[in-house]
Design an enzyme around this catalytic site. Structure first.
Site, PDB file in Angstrom:
ATOM      1  N   THR C  57       0.819  -1.211   0.000  1.00  0.00           N
ATOM      2  CA  THR C  57       0.000   0.000   0.000  1.00  0.00           C
ATOM      3  C   THR C  57       0.854   1.262   0.000  1.00  0.00           C
ATOM      4  OG1 THR C  57      -1.807  -1.127   1.141  1.00  0.00           O
ATOM      5  CG2 THR C  57      -1.718   1.262   1.385  1.00  0.00           C
ATOM      6  N   TYR C 145       5.473 -12.564   4.295  1.00  0.00           N
ATOM      7  CA  TYR C 145       4.398 -11.825   3.625  1.00  0.00           C
ATOM      8  C   TYR C 145       3.977 -12.633   2.392  1.00  0.00           C
ATOM      9  CZ  TYR C 145       2.262  -7.543   1.537  1.00  0.00           C
ATOM     10  OH  TYR C 145       1.418  -6.603   0.992  1.00  0.00           O
ATOM     11  N   LYS C 173       1.933 -12.532   7.350  1.00  0.00           N
ATOM     12  CA  LYS C 173       0.871 -11.661   6.877  1.00  0.00           C
ATOM     13  C   LYS C 173       0.353 -12.273   5.587  1.00  0.00           C
ATOM     14  CE  LYS C 173      -0.461  -7.548   4.611  1.00  0.00           C
ATOM     15  NZ  LYS C 173      -0.091  -6.514   3.644  1.00  0.00           N
TER      16      LYS C 173
END
Lengths: 317, 317, 317, 317
Positions: C57, C145, C173
């Protein structure tokens, strides 16, 4: 499980230009038999070397069993003995394909074209069992049809040679778009002279024939079979320049597949609808009606196809 | 094109646990009717809220038309009136699906389950036409079946609500695995109280029911329907802890889908074969024979399934 | 290769709401430090439990090494000690990631977030070597991730537990969207109480927290952190209704990601640009400039975001 | 935004055989400069028409900025003036690529090879902005590199011609494997005589050259550049038979890419490791060490490569 050679396949060599014959419909979605007959004559008169009934281009996925049978019977009545006739048997799994294959044999077809099973996402060994079961049940020569874009699974070269070397299949039609792998088929087929390595490509047939392909099954040959026969003959004669310039011309003609509005229809409908519209405009078939639920090209889209044909010299302005 | 409400659908609300009933075969690949009857009784006795005949778990892709009809007739004879009966109509395009849908209606099914067309890679608007044509032709309530892994195309939320709001479909079964999109369906269904939003998930049903799903169509419920009914009842009662611990137990049971050797068989055969093997070991059906060309679990693989069942307390050691 | 426990990780437990902090730019594409500082304060004041700098993001893929360092130094200066600070190290392969990781350690970050290598399409065992090498070289706690949409390769559960059980990673994550697999992580983490299982989901966080997730890393929390903290607190308190209705509200807010014209920009630019535009309209940052070559939302698109914010009560009309 | 012609590109035409030069490593993962110099000489002596430093085959994704610079400086020192030198700039987005591009210019490279951005999944218009920004910032001739397998996004023909016709790019290297689209590039390039249409194919270069490709960038030319130069010269001379039989030979040599165990390593490591192992066995480089985290071929795998080389006549038994 090496097989005895087929009597039928002894005289059967699939090669050259073998168009997947489109399926003309009436306005009410019936098979338009007179148009189909006219189309078959047009193709044979153009010099094609075989006909593939019930291919992907034939919108076979949309056809009921009864309609499939009518098409095969029409082809047999009209073409039998003039060129070899292949029948597609597209369905999801073994028993259903065997039903189609038996109908094809009953209708007098010379051979079958069989894809990997789909919906069930099979392994390569399940694919092998699929082909073996169909061959056992029906006994017609089988050409394997590699079309992962439609069936999700690719036929590996190992699978192809397992099936070929035991006598289950007599050839392959490769519509995978994987031309590097196709070259591997060609190289490995050098020691298998009776095995047909056909391409489904419409856009680089000259290159693939020069590299050794046995022939081609080009959907757009429905519109212009003479061009593909010319490419084939030129390559056979070693005249690669003619083959190349003819392929370049047909590449541009392929723009007729991109006239449909993809907000309204899928790519398949746009492409096959472009073929049918061009055939309609050239007078070969009566309508551009599509198998349900595929969308028919509308007036604006028909006009686009027309202008491509005019530009390509296939239609008077 | 808003439709009059169906008489049939007036009383029809698909909800709860609706297992996709497996198809038992004899050693010779016939439908094993006594096993099927036993399985239907077992499911209904366990408290399921409906039965989905001819789903993906039923190996429908491998079944001839005649076999499909026998299964539907058996289900109607055995279960009619006890729970709602849904019939899958899996096939590639509209006219073929209509044939299956008519047979389902003739057999007395209460509703249809219909996927997007496949092989032809349709647009969303072609998918919409597909559903409309089937509804017009047959008139049974239709549940849309979103299973892009098998048919390659996803039903968008826009497509779902177009079809729902005009009265073409009465629900959706979502086997896409896209749970974020599924939540969007649930939120948007809050203003459509008669629309069923069913999940095909087997692994997170508790979460999806808590989030508002109307019910579930879990393949592994063939093996252990009681567990899924327990989850459903617990969520209805607000007892989320019980739902969660039961789901965790069933998650571990799902290991029976990974016993097949993927060098021999596809994932589908391993998963569905795991279900059938467990059902055989639990005495519900007679064999673990698979629809051709899918591969049957062998002795070593059966032993793996057995040990998972024993560990899970579903079989004595 | 079991490791001694990290001194740093002894006190380090990643949990709760950990927003991936957006990267504000000036009109000339420099890092807008005052906006970044304001954003960090806004997030911490809203009660978030950690900050993830240089996430997807954050448009990290567009940032030079020097810009990355400036962001980390700003975060450390502004937030250090108030909440744990994680640093993304996104790059293609091991040695490059180690350079980023060392810079993160030098800047005072508390932990690293590391994806699988990309461009090179690694095997799972190469992924394992990648994580081990980074851990050996840098010695900060690592959260794996899983974001196959960006890096093409999924971290399997086997890979995760290999790395976790030997002490190489302290959490995961999961931005894969595969919620059935995520449930498997949660079940298998029940015996690993110190391992963080974080989701990247923004749309079904309530469900995943109820199912046992340690926390969440939601991009849209940049716009509305209070909502996500409210969901987290509600689930902790067993108030699932509040969590659900808050998630439903934030689901609708996610419409801000669909305001960009996909004929002009990719989905990533539309989504992250929607976040930045909303943050700009809410006064948190100065511009909606994007990292190059991503396209900035234009006036018409900004107006769409504005009306969604107004409708959602986050902006006065 | 039509550009003035580059002074540099006025004399720059990329054509012929341009190998993507492998990156030799020492046992400790440093760049092995003597091996790299030897390799550069070997390639130039074999008659190649250019060198592509920092390609995918060079394991560029694994290289730090500093290592990339060393390689470019070595190439410039060793090869400058003998053949054109191209530099790959592989990175995720614009500003990072510009850093690589400036370093390439500083090192004396003659041109850049630039892919679409990745990780961020850009639109075609964002890709166009990416190329324009790099060209504005650096001013070296740019060859666009279409490699969707690594970067996930394909360069459409529209994008290519937009960039070509405005002067942003001077050629394309197509490693997409989509040979039908490549033919479209060739046809459309007939009216753009100064634009290079290079293929990354190693397996059907003869066909693509016959069809009009300007040249090729074959990774396996690291191992056997003479073979590819022979194909190129044969096609130029109209001796298609020689080209075909040489390509068939090199197709079989490509088996060295399949010696790695894919349970241990990814396909990329197996393929590039096969090249490096063959180069090591032929004495061109010192080790078969791979960029981290890619796995090096072990003794058993080296033996497989050796036997392929012996069988192919490239190594004494």
């Amino acid at each position: 499980m090496r097989k005895e050679p087929f009597v039928t396949s002894a005289s059967f060599v699939l090669k050259g230009i073998v168009p997947p014959v489109a399926t003309p419909f009436t306005e009410s979605h019936d098979i338009d038999i007179p148009s189909l007959e006219r189309l078959i004559d047009f193709q044979i008169d153009a010099g094609v070397h075989g006909l593939f009934m019930l291919g992907s281009t034939s919108e076979t996925a949309t056809l009921t069993f009864a309609k499939r049978v009518r098409i095969l019977e029409t082809a047999a009545r009209k073409a039998k003995g003039r060129v070899p006739l292949m029948a597609g048997t597209m369905d999801m799994a073994t028993e259903r394909v065997i039903e189609h294959a038996r109908a094809a044999k009953d209708a007098g077809m010379d051979g079958l074209v069989v894809t990997a099973p789909y919906y069930i996402r099979p392994s390569q060994s399940e694919i092998i069992e699929h082909f073996r079961a169909i061959r056992e049940a029906v006994g017609l020569p089988i050409v394997a049809y590699d079309i992962p874009g439609a069936v999700q699974t690719k036929l590996t070269r190992e699978t192809v040679w397992t099936l070929a070397d035991e006598g289950t299949i007599v050839g392959i039609k490769d519509s995978s778009g994987d031309e590097a792998n196709f070259r591997g088929l060609l190289i490995e087929a050098q020691s298998r002279p009776h095995f047909s390595v056909m391409t489904g490509s419409e856009l680089i047939i000259d290159s693939l024939l020069i590299a050794g392909a046995t022939g081609s099954v080009p959907g757009i040959a429905n519109v212009d079979p003479h061009g593909f026969v010319k490419i084939y003959d030129a390559v056979q004669a070693g005249d690669y320049e003619t083959a190349k310039s003819e392929q370049d011309r047909l590449y541009k003609l392929f723009a007729i597949t991109r006239c449909g509005d993809l907000a309204r229809m899928g790519w398949t409908a746009s492409a096959l609808g472009g073929f049918k519209t061009a055939m309609m405009l050239r007078g070969m078939i009566a309508t551009n009606v599509m198998g349900r639920p595929m969308t028919r090209l509308n007036d604006a889209e028909v006009a686009k196809v027309r202008s491509i044909l005019v530009e390509g010299g296939l239609l008077d302005a």
